[in-house]
Design a protein around this motif. Structure first.
Motif, PDB file in Angstrom:
ATOM      1  N   GLU A 132      39.052  36.281  48.302  1.00  0.00           N
ATOM      2  CA  GLU A 132      38.682  37.045  47.106  1.00  0.00           C
ATOM      3  C   GLU A 132      37.298  37.664  47.244  1.00  0.00           C
ATOM      4  O   GLU A 132      36.983  38.639  46.583  1.00  0.00           O
ATOM      5  CB  GLU A 132      38.708  36.134  45.875  1.00  0.00           C
ATOM      6  CG  GLU A 132      40.104  35.631  45.491  1.00  0.00           C
ATOM      7  CD  GLU A 132      40.475  34.330  46.180  1.00  0.00           C
ATOM      8  OE1 GLU A 132      39.820  33.965  47.189  1.00  0.00           O
ATOM      9  OE2 GLU A 132      41.427  33.666  45.722  1.00  0.00           O
TER      10      GLU A 132
ATOM     11  N   HIS B  99      46.659  45.529  40.317  1.00  0.00           N
ATOM     12  CA  HIS B  99      46.981  44.118  40.113  1.00  0.00           C
ATOM     13  C   HIS B  99      45.831  43.458  39.355  1.00  0.00           C
ATOM     14  O   HIS B  99      44.770  43.210  39.934  1.00  0.00           O
ATOM     15  CB  HIS B  99      47.229  43.434  41.460  1.00  0.00           C
ATOM     16  CG  HIS B  99      47.773  42.045  41.327  1.00  0.00           C
ATOM     17  ND1 HIS B  99      47.969  41.233  42.411  1.00  0.00           N
ATOM     18  CD2 HIS B  99      48.163  41.333  40.247  1.00  0.00           C
ATOM     19  CE1 HIS B  99      48.453  40.067  41.988  1.00  0.00           C
ATOM     20  NE2 HIS B  99      48.567  40.101  40.688  1.00  0.00           N
ATOM     21  N   GLN B 101      44.086  40.434  37.970  1.00  0.00           N
ATOM     22  CA  GLN B 101      44.112  38.993  38.226  1.00  0.00           C
ATOM     23  C   GLN B 101      43.017  38.346  37.380  1.00  0.00           C
ATOM     24  O   GLN B 101      41.832  38.466  37.673  1.00  0.00           O
ATOM     25  CB  GLN B 101      43.864  38.728  39.711  1.00  0.00           C
ATOM     26  CG  GLN B 101      44.913  39.383  40.603  1.00  0.00           C
ATOM     27  CD  GLN B 101      44.352  39.809  41.951  1.00  0.00           C
ATOM     28  OE1 GLN B 101      44.411  39.065  42.908  1.00  0.00           O
ATOM     29  NE2 GLN B 101      43.765  40.992  42.013  1.00  0.00           N
ATOM     30  N   SER B 140      48.387  38.819  36.539  1.00  0.00           N
ATOM     31  CA  SER B 140      48.444  37.429  37.001  1.00  0.00           C
ATOM     32  C   SER B 140      47.295  36.646  36.395  1.00  0.00           C
ATOM     33  O   SER B 140      46.232  37.194  36.146  1.00  0.00           O
ATOM     34  CB  SER B 140      48.292  37.340  38.531  1.00  0.00           C
ATOM     35  OG  SER B 140      49.300  38.040  39.185  1.00  0.00           O
ATOM     36  N   GLU B 141      47.541  35.361  36.175  1.00  0.00           N
ATOM     37  CA  GLU B 141      46.439  34.445  35.886  1.00  0.00           C
ATOM     38  C   GLU B 141      46.154  33.707  37.178  1.00  0.00           C
ATOM     39  O   GLU B 141      47.066  33.171  37.801  1.00  0.00           O
ATOM     40  CB  GLU B 141      46.850  33.451  34.798  1.00  0.00           C
ATOM     41  CG  GLU B 141      46.868  34.053  33.407  1.00  0.00           C
ATOM     42  CD  GLU B 141      47.253  33.047  32.341  1.00  0.00           C
ATOM     43  OE1 GLU B 141      46.554  32.975  31.338  1.00  0.00           O
ATOM     44  OE2 GLU B 141      48.263  32.335  32.534  1.00  0.00           O
ATOM     45  N   VAL B 142      44.897  33.701  37.600  1.00  0.00           N
ATOM     46  CA  VAL B 142      44.554  33.079  38.885  1.00  0.00           C
ATOM     47  C   VAL B 142      43.489  32.010  38.667  1.00  0.00           C
ATOM     48  O   VAL B 142      42.896  31.918  37.600  1.00  0.00           O
ATOM     49  CB  VAL B 142      44.052  34.135  39.906  1.00  0.00           C
ATOM     50  CG1 VAL B 142      45.141  35.149  40.202  1.00  0.00           C
ATOM     51  CG2 VAL B 142      42.789  34.832  39.412  1.00  0.00           C
TER      52      VAL B 142
END
Lengths: 439, 186
Positions: A132, B99, B101, B140-142
């Motif tokens: 990330e 996306h 996140q 999305s949940e990250v």
């Protein structure tokens, strides 16, 4: 967000607020690469390891293992290649210090790795960065290229016969890869499962060769240790916890940020209420998770008026741990049942699946939390959670299992009321909806 | 017989019909070479190469992309799946062009991550784990992204968006719809 030192001169954060702090030019004008010069001008590898030992520097990733000792485990007579691997997989919830070190002062990490490479005889080294943090990999690549062009990296570093190369490497979203043997598997292109120890990485690590894995904050402490000497570095902190430590402060404080404090900073209440400017919205402090999500939660009454010293010994005495220094502050609106459920879901998601206690245990914990939350609580559910945790702690293949266990143990012990309230919501009802056994 | 190979049903290496293999332009090949040159063992480049392949193949590892990786790294197709299915950032199914996140872990949670997710759901019409019909957005949940001091936050592709509010989310969504915002994939 605040970035700076309190209670000491900034050491690791000395340059982070300078303009263009990440450039080689600014780094060099502010003392950069002087330690590397000093090392190459007349220190033997053993001298370097000796200074690091004297400094009482302990691994800043979370485990706190003495760095000099770790380095001295690398066999001197091995005919194999050796590696220094920087662990920049910073993934412990609440921790974000390495990110700012790399973003603002990438050459400090490069210099630390070059010195470690010299001390350990490593010629090719890797920075394993969590996927990330792509922008940090780009920053590091740029800084590495700058260093290479300036003759600080590659063949004949600073014109000497020391050759050393450093490459960046990307992870791809797996907390477990912060565990050093899982990190090495990942770097070899495998699933990030931890390895059996022994052999320890110092003997058989990357590609089966002697390897030292150190956290970003640990390696970036090395140049100052060399410049000022191990004893002087140690004297900044306490006898057993040398130097300074970075604390990543988040949650309900008025001034979150990365704080550099001398080890042994006195005390935690002052740190929260004055340095971090107190709790937001005029609320009361309820609890602190001082060392990243894995450590024991501390209720306010263990902090206020208790004179908690912020170092390895001080935090253990106060019932928690320094860990990674991920300092999460919770105000009195937080329900500790819910916060613990949140962290348990994290561990369930991040369990690598290699060993049964952790894979199955974290899954069961989340199931029980969900059942309680949905009104299916039973009178002995707190004990059930503790029993599951007891089947994980000390029985898992790597420390992730313990990390999942400790927050629950301490939360139930210190905040039984928060659990009781949720459990009793359903205790007189029809029992669980998922049909879990009660013991 | 059509070719089927998925994580649960991998095509054996010795299968009679070799899978179609992706082909990349020279500049991408050069990028791949630069990664391979870092390591004494080719397989070490598996994650950096997966990111490149998924970027080039529409956001995920499609079968020709997987076949390429296996061939390039000298490993079996099952080895590629084995690794791909372990890491949350490697997509084995298509994702939207943007996306979103959203970090759901503790510091973000107590500072309003839930509201950010709700706002995205409301504005995009999709729940976490879903992609919208035209493939523009995925949500999305990250888990913790190391941005706790600037919570709540999310990543779009590789880009960080911090200290989020519902107004900022609205703004970001508008910029995505107009194509003004980078999707953060690189």
């Amino acid at each position: 967000m605040f970035i700076g030192a309190i209670g000491c001169e900034p050491l690791q954060l000395r340059r982070v607020s300078l303009e263009r702090s990440r450039t080689l030019d600014v780094y060099r004008r502010n003392g950069g690469y002087e330690a590397l010069r000093k090392v190459l001008d007349g220190m033997s590898p053993d001298d370097v390891i000796g200074e690091v030992k004297k400094s009482a520097l302990r691994g800043r990733g979370g485990a706190g293992f003495p760095t000099g000792m770790k380095w001295s485990f690398v066999p001197k007579d091995s005919p194999k290649a050796r590696y220094v691997v920087c662990n920049a997989d910073e993934s412990e919830p609440g921790t974000f210090k390495d990110r700012y070190l790399m973003e603002r002062d990438p050459h400090l990490l490069i210099e630390g790795m070059l010195i470690a490479g010299y001390a350990l005889g490593a010629r090719v080294n890797y920075i394993y960065t969590r996927g990330e943090y792509r922008y940090l990999i780009e920053i590091m690549d740029e800084a590495l290229e700058e260093a290479r062009t300036a003759g600080l990296l590659g063949d004949r570093v600073l014109g000497t016969d020391f050759n050393c190369e450093i490459y960046t490497h990307t992870g791809a979203g797996a907390y477990i890869c912060g565990e050093e043997t899982a990190l090495l598997n990942s770097l070899e292109g495998l699933r990030g499962h931890p390895r059996m120890k022994p052999p320890f990485p110092a003997v058989a690590g990357l590609y089966g060769c002697p390897t030292v894995v150190n956290n970003v904050e640990t390696l970036t402490a090395v140049p100052d240790i060399i410049k000022m000497g191990g004893d002087a570095y140690k004297a900044l902190g306490t006898e057993k916890s040398g130097g300074t430590k970075l604390w990543s402060v988040s949650g309900h404080v008025a001034r979150p940020g990365v704080y550099e404090l001398p080890m042994g900073y006195d005390d935690m209440e002052k740190f929260i209420m004055e340095d971090c400017q107190g709790i937001t919205n005029g609320r009361q402090l309820k609890a602190v998770i001082p060392g990243g999500s894995s450590v024991y939660i501390m209720p306010a009454e263990d902090i206020i008026g208790r004179d908690v010293r912020m170092d390895y010994e001080g935090l253990v005495a106060a019932g928690s741990m320094v860990g990674s220094g991920g300092f999460i502050v919770l105000d009195d609106t937080v329900d500790v049942f819910e916060s613990t459920k949140n962290l348990t879901e994290f561990y369930k998601h991040e369990s690598c699946g290699w060993c049964t206690p952790c894979r199955e245990g974290t899954d069961w914990l989340v199931k029980v939390f969900k059942r309680i939350e949905s009104g299916g609580g039973r009178p002995d559910d707190a004990q059930l959670l503790l029993d599951i945790v007891d089947n994980i702690e000390g029985k898992s293949f790597c420390p992730l299992g313990d990390a999942a266990a400790w927050p629950i143990q301490s939360a139930i012990k210190k905040f039984p009321e928060d659990f009781r309230r949720h459990i009793s919501n359903g205790a007189s009802g029809d029992g669980g909806k998922e049909g879990l056994p009660t013991a | 017989m059509s070719q089927q190979f998925t994580p649960n049903n991998p095509l054996p290496q010795e299968a009679k019909v070799p899978p179609k293999m992706a082909v990349f332009p020279p500049e991408v090949e050069a990028e791949i070479e630069r990664h391979l040159a870092k390591y004494p063992v080719k397989r070490s480049a598996i994650l950096p190469l997966m990111f490149i392949v998924q970027r080039e193949r529409g956001g995920y590892l499609d079968p020709p992309g997987v076949a390429y990786l296996a061939d390039r790294l000298g490993v079996r197709i099952t080895d590629i799946w084995e690794v791909a299915t372990f890491y949350s950032m490697i997509n084995t199914e298509p994702v939207g062009r943007y996306h979103f996140q959203i970090c759901r872990t503790l510091s973000c949670k107590i500072l309003g991550a839930g509201k950010i997710t709700e706002q995205c759901t409301k504005r995009l019409g999709i729940k976490p784990g879903e992609t919208n019909d035209d493939g523009t957005f995925s949500l999305s949940e990250v888990e913790c992204l190391g941005s706790c001091g600037t919570a709540p936050m999310m990543q779009i592709g590789f880009d960080y968006y911090e200290n989020l509010t519902t107004e900022k989310v609205d703004e970001l969504i508008e910029k995505c719809k107009s194509g003004e915002l980078s999707n953060g994939v690189r």
